[in-house]
Design a protein around this motif. Sequence first.
Motif, mmCIF file in Angstrom:
data_model
loop_
_atom_site.group_PDB
_atom_site.id
_atom_site.type_symbol
_atom_site.label_atom_id
_atom_site.label_comp_id
_atom_site.label_asym_id
_atom_site.label_seq_id
_atom_site.Cartn_x
_atom_site.Cartn_y
_atom_site.Cartn_z
ATOM 1 N N GLN A 1 20.645 -64.969 -91.725
ATOM 2 C CA GLN A 1 20.686 -65.912 -90.596
ATOM 3 C C GLN A 1 21.411 -67.185 -91.006
ATOM 4 N N ASP B 1 25.617 -58.673 -97.715
ATOM 5 C CA ASP B 1 25.213 -59.325 -96.468
ATOM 6 C C ASP B 1 26.363 -59.349 -95.463
ATOM 7 N N GLN C 1 13.512 -57.602 -96.003
ATOM 8 C CA GLN C 1 12.614 -58.650 -96.448
ATOM 9 C C GLN C 1 12.944 -59.955 -95.745
ATOM 10 N N ASN C 2 11.939 -60.854 -95.717
ATOM 11 C CA ASN C 2 12.144 -62.147 -95.082
ATOM 12 C C ASN C 2 13.262 -62.937 -95.745
ATOM 13 N N SER C 3 13.373 -62.866 -97.084
ATOM 14 C CA SER C 3 14.432 -63.612 -97.769
ATOM 15 C C SER C 3 15.811 -63.107 -97.345
ATOM 16 N N THR C 4 15.948 -61.808 -97.156
ATOM 17 C CA THR C 4 17.222 -61.251 -96.704
ATOM 18 C C THR C 4 17.522 -61.723 -95.289
ATOM 19 N N LYS C 5 16.541 -61.651 -94.407
ATOM 20 C CA LYS C 5 16.735 -62.105 -93.030
ATOM 21 C C LYS C 5 17.099 -63.587 -92.990
ATOM 22 N N LYS C 6 16.397 -64.370 -93.798
ATOM 23 C CA LYS C 6 16.649 -65.815 -93.837
ATOM 24 C C LYS C 6 18.063 -66.099 -94.338
ATOM 25 N N ARG C 7 18.463 -65.424 -95.406
ATOM 26 C CA ARG C 7 19.800 -65.620 -95.971
ATOM 27 C C ARG C 7 20.876 -65.186 -94.977
#
Length: 151
Positions: free
Chosen positions: A10, A46, A2-8
């Motif tokens: 990063q 993560d 998910q985008n939230s996982t990718k954002k976190r």
Amino acid sequence: MQNSTKKRQQAILDIIHAGPVFNQEELALRLKEAGISSTQATLSRDLNALKISKIPGEGYVIPVNSHPPTTDLSSGVLRIQFSGQLAVLKTRPGLASAVAALLDTQVMRPVIGTIAGDDTILLIGRVDASQADILDALTPLFPEIKNRVVI
């Protein structure tokens, strides 16, 4: 992912690149300052997914390639079945040793180790690891593993 996982994730990489981080509490605080809230369990997943290690006196260290390795062995894992913190993975004939060797080279907190036969792997999880923790640790290597759980 998910985008939230990718954002976190990063943001975690950016924070660690910016300077030393010595524990998850400090990392969580810096993430919060960046507007990202996260639980300790999520941070652990993560850090594991990004293959970030902790070195005493130096803090968290990012490997040269912080993305999980891709493998053509993922289609070789046919199913997984749990009994507590033990899991039995069935593979295509002859692939169990290769899959177990791959698993043993990865740093996966919920997994202690593996024992392999020809088409069967016994995966031993830590006493505090849930089945979901083990599946989450396996997912980067075997994206379809959650669809292959036998009850």
